[in-house]
Write a protein that holds these residues in place. Structure first.
Motif, mmCIF file in Angstrom:
data_model
loop_
_atom_site.group_PDB
_atom_site.id
_atom_site.type_symbol
_atom_site.label_atom_id
_atom_site.label_comp_id
_atom_site.label_asym_id
_atom_site.label_seq_id
_atom_site.Cartn_x
_atom_site.Cartn_y
_atom_site.Cartn_z
ATOM 1 N N THR A 188 0.844 -1.185 0.000
ATOM 2 C CA THR A 188 0.000 0.000 0.000
ATOM 3 C C THR A 188 0.883 1.239 0.000
ATOM 4 O OG1 THR A 188 -1.663 1.252 1.253
ATOM 5 C CG2 THR A 188 -0.142 -0.123 2.518
ATOM 6 N N GLU A 189 0.399 2.304 -0.601
ATOM 7 C CA GLU A 189 1.142 3.564 -0.616
ATOM 8 C C GLU A 189 1.027 4.286 0.716
ATOM 9 O OE1 GLU A 189 -0.300 5.810 -3.887
ATOM 10 O OE2 GLU A 189 0.571 4.491 -5.425
ATOM 11 N N LEU A 190 0.086 3.853 1.535
ATOM 12 C CA LEU A 190 -0.102 4.453 2.853
ATOM 13 C C LEU A 190 0.909 3.884 3.835
ATOM 14 C CD1 LEU A 190 -4.012 4.244 3.012
ATOM 15 C CD2 LEU A 190 -2.613 6.190 2.296
ATOM 16 N N ASP A 191 1.054 4.505 4.960
ATOM 17 C CA ASP A 191 1.959 4.032 6.001
ATOM 18 C C ASP A 191 1.398 2.752 6.612
ATOM 19 O OD1 ASP A 191 2.581 4.273 9.241
ATOM 20 O OD2 ASP A 191 4.289 4.764 7.952
ATOM 21 N N ARG A 192 2.176 1.669 6.572
ATOM 22 C CA ARG A 192 1.690 0.373 7.044
ATOM 23 C C ARG A 192 1.306 0.399 8.525
ATOM 24 N NH1 ARG A 192 2.507 -4.502 4.246
ATOM 25 N NH2 ARG A 192 1.366 -5.384 6.014
ATOM 26 N N ARG A 193 2.095 1.087 9.326
ATOM 27 C CA ARG A 193 1.782 1.140 10.752
ATOM 28 C C ARG A 193 0.480 1.895 11.003
ATOM 29 N NH1 ARG A 193 4.031 0.180 15.423
ATOM 30 N NH2 ARG A 193 5.992 -0.460 14.447
ATOM 31 N N GLU A 194 0.289 2.980 10.291
ATOM 32 C CA GLU A 194 -0.937 3.757 10.452
ATOM 33 C C GLU A 194 -2.152 2.943 10.009
ATOM 34 O OE1 GLU A 194 -2.925 7.941 8.828
ATOM 35 O OE2 GLU A 194 -0.748 7.648 8.753
ATOM 36 N N VAL A 195 -2.008 2.242 8.896
ATOM 37 C CA VAL A 195 -3.092 1.379 8.427
ATOM 38 C C VAL A 195 -3.396 0.311 9.466
ATOM 39 C CG1 VAL A 195 -3.744 -0.359 6.711
ATOM 40 C CG2 VAL A 195 -2.637 1.752 5.975
ATOM 41 N N GLY A 196 -2.338 -0.296 10.007
ATOM 42 C CA GLY A 196 -2.506 -1.339 11.009
ATOM 43 C C GLY A 196 -3.152 -0.839 12.282
ATOM 44 N N GLN A 197 -2.758 0.334 12.725
ATOM 45 C CA GLN A 197 -3.348 0.890 13.945
ATOM 46 C C GLN A 197 -4.837 1.168 13.766
ATOM 47 O OE1 GLN A 197 -0.683 4.227 14.494
ATOM 48 N NE2 GLN A 197 0.680 3.088 15.864
ATOM 49 N N GLN A 198 -5.207 1.601 12.577
ATOM 50 C CA GLN A 198 -6.623 1.807 12.285
ATOM 51 C C GLN A 198 -7.380 0.478 12.315
ATOM 52 O OE1 GLN A 198 -6.722 3.848 8.520
ATOM 53 N NE2 GLN A 198 -5.972 5.782 9.366
ATOM 54 N N LEU A 199 -6.745 -0.581 11.799
ATOM 55 C CA LEU A 199 -7.376 -1.900 11.794
ATOM 56 C C LEU A 199 -7.478 -2.472 13.205
ATOM 57 C CD1 LEU A 199 -5.651 -3.420 8.637
ATOM 58 C CD2 LEU A 199 -8.063 -2.778 8.875
#
Length: 218
Positions: A188-199
């Protein structure tokens, strides 16, 4: 009083103790290295199967979704192995006379299931549920590797306790959207950690107890 031991005895004793100590240290190092080696973990080792099934062909070239064969991965502790009928849904029409598929045809004719050999196997004292991990956002390739590049299936990770704890201590960077669970090579072009924290928040994952002994040993 006459001298019982020669003058060199002290030197030989010291040398013997030094050799003994060095041998013990060397043996300990060998054991530690061996314990962490792929020989013990079986990482990267191909497991022989009754049929030489190619994930590279089926999941890679044909783009067959993992859940077509492992149909209980989202609803059960086990991912499930495909029954003969699943294989024959295609191979009753294509490659019908292939010699390598003879065990599949025999299995159907005799109504006896194929005995697939486990590749990703955990000890009996480890409690693991596929559905919990998949529904939390852990992709198939996170544990099994990019199976779409494997002509023959092998263990993608070592499945050591430290490897599991690495994820349980910091799961966010390893999570992905549920629609990408079976996607191989997902990015993903998004930050993986940020995506994960949202999940983590969206799936109500309680990270406080993921490293508790009871989580994996019950």
């Amino acid at each position: 009083m006459p001298q019982i031991f020669p003058r060199s005895a002290d030197m030989w004793l010291r040398l013997a103790l030094l050799i003994l100590f060095g041998g013990l240290v060397g043996l300990l190092i060998v054991v530690m290295v061996l314990d962490r080696s792929d020989y013990i973990s079986r990482k990267g080792w191909v497991v022989r199967q009754p049929v030489p099934f190619s994930h590279e062909h089926h999941a890679g070239a044909l783009k067959i979704d993992c859940r077509y064969c492992h149909d209980s991965v989202e609803t059960s502790a086990v991912a499930g192995l495909p029954p003969t009928e699943t294989c024959m849904s295609c191979h009753s029409q294509i490659w019908t006379g292939a010699e390598m598929l003879a065990p599949v045809r025999q299995s159907l004719a005799e109504d006896k299931p194929l005995r697939w050999n486990r590749v990703a196997e955990l000890p009996d004292y480890v409690y693991f549920q596929h559905d919990v991990h998949v529904n939390a956002g852990v992709g198939c390739e996170t544990c099994h590797g990019q199976v779409d590049t494997m002509p023959l299936m092998y263990r993608g990770e070592a499945f050591t306790m430290s490897w599991c704890l690495d994820c349980h201590q910091d799961p966010a960077p390893r999570l992905r959207p549920r629609e990408a669970i079976t996607a191989m090579g997902w990015s993903t072009e998004l930050d993986r950690r940020e995506v994960g924290q949202q999940l983590v928040k969206a799936h109500h994952i309680d990270t406080r107890h993921l490293t508790h002994c009871y989580t994996c040993h019950r």
